[in-house]
Design a protein around this motif. Structure first.
Motif, PDB file in Angstrom:
ATOM      1  N   GLU A  60       0.036   6.557   1.946  1.00  0.00           N
ATOM      2  CA  GLU A  60      -1.327   6.556   2.459  1.00  0.00           C
ATOM      3  C   GLU A  60      -2.384   6.770   1.374  1.00  0.00           C
ATOM      4  O   GLU A  60      -3.575   6.650   1.650  1.00  0.00           O
ATOM      5  CB  GLU A  60      -1.475   7.637   3.531  1.00  0.00           C
ATOM      6  N   SER A  93       2.552  -3.858   1.900  1.00  0.00           N
ATOM      7  CA  SER A  93       2.379  -3.692   3.342  1.00  0.00           C
ATOM      8  C   SER A  93       3.494  -4.376   4.129  1.00  0.00           C
ATOM      9  O   SER A  93       4.124  -5.339   3.660  1.00  0.00           O
ATOM     10  CB  SER A  93       1.026  -4.267   3.779  1.00  0.00           C
ATOM     11  N   TYR A 107      -3.016   4.821  -1.012  1.00  0.00           N
ATOM     12  CA  TYR A 107      -3.719   3.546  -1.185  1.00  0.00           C
ATOM     13  C   TYR A 107      -4.903   3.462  -0.223  1.00  0.00           C
ATOM     14  O   TYR A 107      -6.026   3.148  -0.609  1.00  0.00           O
ATOM     15  CB  TYR A 107      -2.767   2.367  -0.928  1.00  0.00           C
ATOM     16  N   ARG A 108      -4.615   3.736   1.038  1.00  0.00           N
ATOM     17  CA  ARG A 108      -5.680   3.659   2.049  1.00  0.00           C
ATOM     18  C   ARG A 108      -6.754   4.713   1.781  1.00  0.00           C
ATOM     19  O   ARG A 108      -7.942   4.449   1.929  1.00  0.00           O
ATOM     20  CB  ARG A 108      -5.087   3.859   3.455  1.00  0.00           C
ATOM     21  N   TYR A 141      -1.918  -2.321  -2.345  1.00  0.00           N
ATOM     22  CA  TYR A 141      -1.682  -1.869  -0.968  1.00  0.00           C
ATOM     23  C   TYR A 141      -1.214  -3.038  -0.109  1.00  0.00           C
ATOM     24  O   TYR A 141      -0.243  -2.916   0.665  1.00  0.00           O
ATOM     25  CB  TYR A 141      -2.987  -1.281  -0.427  1.00  0.00           C
ATOM     26  N   ARG A 153      -4.626  -7.328   5.000  1.00  0.00           N
ATOM     27  CA  ARG A 153      -4.904  -6.571   3.779  1.00  0.00           C
ATOM     28  C   ARG A 153      -5.046  -7.464   2.558  1.00  0.00           C
ATOM     29  O   ARG A 153      -5.814  -7.144   1.637  1.00  0.00           O
ATOM     30  CB  ARG A 153      -3.812  -5.518   3.582  1.00  0.00           C
ATOM     31  N   SER A 207      -6.474  -2.213  -3.535  1.00  0.00           N
ATOM     32  CA  SER A 207      -6.315  -2.963  -2.282  1.00  0.00           C
ATOM     33  C   SER A 207      -5.264  -4.059  -2.422  1.00  0.00           C
ATOM     34  O   SER A 207      -4.518  -4.347  -1.471  1.00  0.00           O
ATOM     35  CB  SER A 207      -7.652  -3.558  -1.837  1.00  0.00           C
TER      36      SER A 207
END
Length: 308
Positions: free
Chosen positions: A186, A226, A188-189, A222, A234, A219
């Motif tokens: 998380e 994903s 990354y987010r 990430y 994303r 991003s």
């Protein structure tokens, strides 16, 4: 000259003991006029700790009298002069609230803000007290927009805002470093949200270009990691970030890196579309075979029921 030195030392010692004896007597005195005059005298002489001790004794007695205004103002300043900024901030604010029509009210309100400003920590520490200082400075500026101290108040606000900016930037870098660990998850987010919030909070910051680049970088990483169902969304977001960066910073030193990331992300998105198309085709075929099998099974059951 040398022989007179012991006499000088004796004289100074006697003078010191005399002063201490005088102050000791004042501490025990109940002559409030004498205490008041002595407190003001010690204050004027720069002996602020002694002044504070005597003001502590006399202020409750003279409260509400004509003498109280100057005494309370000096009392606040005595704490300020001894660098007890939290206490001085409180006493200056109390003075302003009590004597807001006083000719010293403007200075008291400014000193309330200035004391909080001086007590505010470096940017790498908790900034709650700095925010309290900002509120106090804003209160002063709103109350006295024509004050001679107005420009000084603005510079104090600017300095505190810079501390907030530095604090936020350090937090952003912390999240970025965490994405380099074994389990970025998380982070990354969190990075994406943090970088976007920084740009909103500090639109004129010199760090925005660097963080905008890291936003593209993070991003993309990430999106790459994903799950299938989230990957398309994303990847598109990363490409949007890259396009926004190129528009905002066309001459950036990060420009080539951003274009490379955008190109790689676009290639990955196209590969994802092909895989998605194949997946949907296989799913459709599997669904068709399943439906055909269900029809055959239903027909077989119907025939068996007819024979019975």
């Amino acid at each position: 000259m040398i022989k007179s030195t012991p006499y000088v030392l004796v004289f100074l010692l006697a003078l010191l003991l005399s002063g201490c004896g005088e102050f000791y007597k004042l501490e025990k005195s109940t002559n409030w006029d004498e205490l008041y005059e002595a407190a003001n005298r010690y204050y004027d002489q720069g002996e602020y700790n002694k002044a504070i001790i005597l003001y502590d004794r006399v202020l409750p007695v003279i409260k509400g009298s004509g003498k109280a205004e100057l005494a309370e103002f000096n009392y606040a300043y005595a704490h300020f002069r001894t660098k007890r900024y939290i206490e001085s901030a409180g006493y200056f604010k109390t003075f302003f609230d009590t004597y807001n029509r006083s000719p010293m009210a403007e200075e008291a309100l400014f000193m309330h803000a200035y004391s909080l400003y001086l007590d505010s920590p470096d940017y790498n520490l908790d900034q709650r007290s700095s925010r309290e200082a900002v509120n106090a400075i804003q209160l002063f500026m709103n109350r006295y927009p024509e004050s001679d101290s107005y420009e000084r108040a603005i510079s104090m606000i600017d300095d505190l805002q810079k501390r907030f900016e530095e604090k936020a930037f350090e937090e952003s870098k912390m999240y970025y470093r965490l994405t380099e660990g074994l389990f970025p998850g998380e982070f990354y987010r969190a990075c994406i949200i943090n970088f976007q919030n920084f740009a909103k909070s500090f639109p004129d910051s010199e760090y925005n270009e660097e963080l905008a680049f890291k936003l593209v970088e993070v991003s993309a990483a990430y999106a790459e990691r994903s799950v299938f169902d989230k990957k398309e969304e994303r990847l598109k977001q990363s490409i949007d970030f890259a396009q926004d960066f190129s528009q905002k910073y066309p001459d950036s030193s990060y420009g080539k890196k951003v274009e490379n990331i955008k190109s790689e992300t676009t290639t990955e998105l196209e590969a994802h579309y092909r895989l998605k198309e194949q997946y949907e085709a296989r799913s459709a075929e599997a669904r068709k075979l399943r439906e055909e099998e269900e029809r055959n099974q239903a027909a077989t059951e119907a025939l068996r029921n007819t024979e019975n």
